[in-house]
Motif scaffolding. Structure first.
Motif, PDB file in Angstrom:
ATOM      1  N   TYR A   5      -1.175 -18.128 -15.112  1.00  0.00           N
ATOM      2  CA  TYR A   5      -1.532 -17.995 -16.524  1.00  0.00           C
ATOM      3  C   TYR A   5      -3.007 -18.349 -16.710  1.00  0.00           C
ATOM      4  CZ  TYR A   5       3.541 -18.660 -16.511  1.00  0.00           C
ATOM      5  OH  TYR A   5       4.878 -18.575 -16.225  1.00  0.00           O
TER       6      TYR A   5
ATOM      7  N   TRP B  13      -0.273 -22.996 -12.214  1.00  0.00           N
ATOM      8  CA  TRP B  13      -0.342 -22.566 -13.605  1.00  0.00           C
ATOM      9  C   TRP B  13      -1.583 -21.716 -13.848  1.00  0.00           C
ATOM     10  CZ3 TRP B  13       1.042 -27.670 -16.647  1.00  0.00           C
ATOM     11  CH2 TRP B  13       2.436 -27.829 -16.615  1.00  0.00           C
ATOM     12  N   GLU B  14      -2.709 -22.177 -13.329  1.00  0.00           N
ATOM     13  CA  GLU B  14      -3.959 -21.455 -13.552  1.00  0.00           C
ATOM     14  C   GLU B  14      -3.912 -20.069 -12.901  1.00  0.00           C
ATOM     15  OE1 GLU B  14      -7.852 -20.755 -14.938  1.00  0.00           O
ATOM     16  OE2 GLU B  14      -6.196 -22.057 -15.538  1.00  0.00           O
TER      17      GLU B  14
ATOM     18  N   ASN C  61      -7.087 -24.231 -22.206  1.00  0.00           N
ATOM     19  CA  ASN C  61      -6.342 -24.562 -23.411  1.00  0.00           C
ATOM     20  C   ASN C  61      -5.849 -26.007 -23.389  1.00  0.00           C
ATOM     21  OD1 ASN C  61      -6.586 -22.135 -24.777  1.00  0.00           O
ATOM     22  ND2 ASN C  61      -4.768 -21.253 -23.830  1.00  0.00           N
TER      23      ASN C  61
ATOM     24  N   ARG D 280      -4.913 -21.245 -19.063  1.00  0.00           N
ATOM     25  CA  ARG D 280      -4.065 -22.367 -19.471  1.00  0.00           C
ATOM     26  C   ARG D 280      -4.793 -23.705 -19.323  1.00  0.00           C
ATOM     27  NH1 ARG D 280       2.196 -23.057 -17.791  1.00  0.00           N
ATOM     28  NH2 ARG D 280       2.293 -21.433 -19.406  1.00  0.00           N
TER      29      ARG D 280
END
Length: 292
Positions: free
Chosen positions: A231, A227-228, A237, A234
């Protein structure tokens, strides 16, 4: 710029960033208070080494007067180098204690071959640490869980436990006699990994028991890393979301009084209106009505 000089500058920036993150977490959650005696649990991995190193530095710099002792539980895993940690911390001048307890044999006797031993091993280890802290008058127990550990636990509890919870930065232990703190709560794992290289910590592998492969936490760690990469931002967040919880916008009826709703009381209830909605309403109110 010469490569050596750049590496030195990067290492100094990394050290400052980690110290700042630890200091911020301690302040935000009131982790360490004047007069505290902190038992700093050291396994020999990068994270616990970094925690002990940074806390020792903060002890000398911070205005709060506290004592700390690095602590290792020797569980008699095959191949564990018993001399490494005592020699390293003696050389650093950091107080160090070790307790020897053969939990490895106990766990292998109970858990069938091929099954994960980590759960039982963790419970036994936790009980020994809590008992040692209580018997020797320590007021806080410091564990080396970092930002990614907290997010991995959040996802694992959601995916497999059906609960919305994670590792809190500070808590009262299960036995009710100890306060556990996680000073690395705001620290990025990649910073800790590079910091361990910068500082030359004597790393002891975490797979001595041969039982670390294919764990669900490893899969979740890979998911977060993907994910990192795909995106950026993320992870930040997700971490911010844990500090910006709105109970009225969740579904736990034990947490929020849905039965007590009243109209025109939306400041206290689960209203979805916001300032942007009000601006839109005002905009249409000001426009002249169209006639056919």
């Amino acid at each position: 710029m010469e490569p050596h000089k750049k590496r030195t500058i990067d290492a100094n920036k990394r050290a400052k960033r980690l110290r700042r993150s630890v200091g911020q977490a301690i302040a935000d959650f009131n982790m360490i208070e004047p007069g505290d005696r902190v038992l700093v649990c050291v396994s020999g991995g990068k994270d616990s080494h970094a925690m002990a190193d940074i806390l020792w530095d903060l002890k000398r710099r911070a205005p709060v007067d506290f004592d700390m002792t690095a602590f290792n539980l020797d569980q008699k895993q095959p191949g564990f180098p018993e001399h490494v940690l005592p020699e390293y911390y003696a050389g650093r001048g950091i107080p160090f204690e070790v307790v020897e307890q053969d939990t490895y044999s106990a766990v292998t006797d109970i858990i069938p071959e091929g099954r994960t031993m980590c759960g039982l091993c963790s419970r036994l280890r936790r009980g020994i640490v809590y008992s040692h802290a209580r018997q020797h008058g320590y007021t806080k127990i410091a564990l080396g869980h970092h930002r990614e550990d907290i997010l991995e636990t959040l996802l694992m509890n959601m995916f497999h436990g059906g609960t919305l919870k994670t590792m809190p930065p500070k808590l009262v232990s299960d036995d009710g006699d100890n306060i556990v703190i996680r000073p690395l709560a705001y620290c990025r794992e990649k910073d800790l990994a590079r910091y361990a290289v910068d500082r030359g910590f004597p790393i002891i592998p975490c797979n001595l028991c041969g039982n670390q492969e294919n764990l669900e936490r490893v899969r979740t760690k890979v998911l977060l890393a993907e994910w990192e990469k795909q995106y950026p931002g993320r992870i930040e967040n997700m971490m911010r979301s844990l500090q910006n919880v709105k109970p009225s916008h969740l579904l736990d009826t034990a947490l929020y009084d849905y039965d007590g709703f009243r109209v025109r009381d939306n400041r206290e209830q689960g209203s979805e209106s916001n300032a942007d909605d009000e601006k839109i309403i005002q905009f249409f109110d000001r426009r002249p009505a169209r006639t056919g």
